[in-house]
Design a protein around this motif. Sequence first.
Motif, mmCIF file in Angstrom:
data_model
loop_
_atom_site.group_PDB
_atom_site.id
_atom_site.type_symbol
_atom_site.label_atom_id
_atom_site.label_comp_id
_atom_site.label_asym_id
_atom_site.label_seq_id
_atom_site.Cartn_x
_atom_site.Cartn_y
_atom_site.Cartn_z
ATOM 1 N N GLN A 40 0.807 -1.209 0.000
ATOM 2 C CA GLN A 40 0.000 0.000 0.000
ATOM 3 C C GLN A 40 0.846 1.268 0.000
ATOM 4 O O GLN A 40 0.517 2.234 -0.698
ATOM 5 C CB GLN A 40 -0.934 0.000 1.219
ATOM 6 C CG GLN A 40 -2.019 -1.061 1.169
ATOM 7 C CD GLN A 40 -2.925 -1.034 2.377
ATOM 8 O OE1 GLN A 40 -2.637 -0.350 3.364
ATOM 9 N NE2 GLN A 40 -4.018 -1.774 2.327
ATOM 10 N N LYS A 102 2.257 12.264 -0.096
ATOM 11 C CA LYS A 102 1.399 11.152 -0.504
ATOM 12 C C LYS A 102 1.260 10.111 0.594
ATOM 13 O O LYS A 102 0.151 9.768 1.013
ATOM 14 C CB LYS A 102 1.968 10.486 -1.760
ATOM 15 C CG LYS A 102 1.150 9.288 -2.253
ATOM 16 C CD LYS A 102 1.812 8.607 -3.432
ATOM 17 C CE LYS A 102 0.956 7.446 -3.938
ATOM 18 N NZ LYS A 102 0.803 6.394 -2.924
ATOM 19 N N ASN A 106 -1.522 9.724 3.974
ATOM 20 C CA ASN A 106 -2.256 8.446 3.995
ATOM 21 C C ASN A 106 -2.180 7.807 5.373
ATOM 22 O O ASN A 106 -3.197 7.360 5.929
ATOM 23 C CB ASN A 106 -1.659 7.519 2.927
ATOM 24 C CG ASN A 106 -2.440 6.234 2.749
ATOM 25 O OD1 ASN A 106 -2.924 5.658 3.699
ATOM 26 N ND2 ASN A 106 -2.549 5.780 1.518
ATOM 27 N N SER A 109 -4.138 9.995 8.078
ATOM 28 C CA SER A 109 -5.599 9.925 7.944
ATOM 29 C C SER A 109 -6.121 8.534 8.313
ATOM 30 O O SER A 109 -7.190 8.409 8.920
ATOM 31 C CB SER A 109 -6.007 10.289 6.516
ATOM 32 O OG SER A 109 -5.417 9.407 5.575
ATOM 33 N N GLU A 110 -5.363 7.482 7.968
ATOM 34 C CA GLU A 110 -5.799 6.121 8.318
ATOM 35 C C GLU A 110 -5.835 5.925 9.821
ATOM 36 O O GLU A 110 -6.840 5.453 10.378
ATOM 37 C CB GLU A 110 -4.856 5.102 7.680
ATOM 38 C CG GLU A 110 -5.182 3.659 8.031
ATOM 39 C CD GLU A 110 -4.146 2.671 7.520
ATOM 40 O OE1 GLU A 110 -4.142 1.525 8.002
ATOM 41 O OE2 GLU A 110 -3.340 3.054 6.644
ATOM 42 N N SER A 225 -3.593 15.214 9.344
ATOM 43 C CA SER A 225 -2.960 14.880 8.063
ATOM 44 C C SER A 225 -2.101 16.032 7.569
ATOM 45 O O SER A 225 -0.972 15.833 7.113
ATOM 46 C CB SER A 225 -4.031 14.516 7.040
ATOM 47 O OG SER A 225 -3.452 14.219 5.793
#
Length: 248
Positions: A40, A102, A106, A109-110, A225
């Motif tokens: 991922q 990027k 990610n 926020s996850e 984020s």
Amino acid sequence: MLILNWLRDTGRYMELMGRTFSIPQRMHMFFRQYKTEMYQLGVNSIGIVLLISFFIGAVICIQFKLNIQSPWMPRFVTGYATREIMLLEFSSSIMCLILAGKVGSNIASELGTMRVTQQIDALEIMGVNSANYLILPKITALLTTIPMLATFSIAAGIFGAYCCAWFAGILQAEDLTYGLQYSFREWFVWCGIIKSFFFAFIISSVSSYFGYSVEGGSVEVGKASTNAVVSSSILILFSDLFLTSLLT
């Protein structure tokens, strides 16, 4: 007030890293998460790394040829300068700044979403070390993949310079090849890889801290984020200054 907030965040960050770096309770779960995070966070970033590096290599070649090259300078200077920029700065520092936007956002926020939806609290209630379970696979995955991405970035940038020489016709491929090989120091390749290890740790750990420490609702997840990207970028620039003076 700003200094107090910085000291508070630093203390919480160190405490979180202390919880993160412990032996996983279930190794097979850790390796499964590790493989998932590698795909991922790392594999999914290969496309943007290759695309940006290709065009940056071509642009560097064009800019040096049109604005720096003169009859008084050797024709291979363009290839030499392109190689040095790609090896020493772009493929490690600048590329990691792009990945901070990027990958870092990610991660933040996850984890922030998991915090506000009480998934992390559920793990703690079940007796799971949530920091170790959620954050350690992300850190190890980025420590594995970002140095590889830096290597791919170098290759893509040089290929972009060659495409510029072949198709744009502003430089002879032989002159570019000679410049790329001129006074080559293998240590500069390792400098970029070593720096990328440090930057990978900064991106993964700082972004994980801001996401894991979210307090509030969905609005706070967006703020976390943003803070993760900004803080990671600043720390990358500071550490780049230190590492460059230390390694070169």
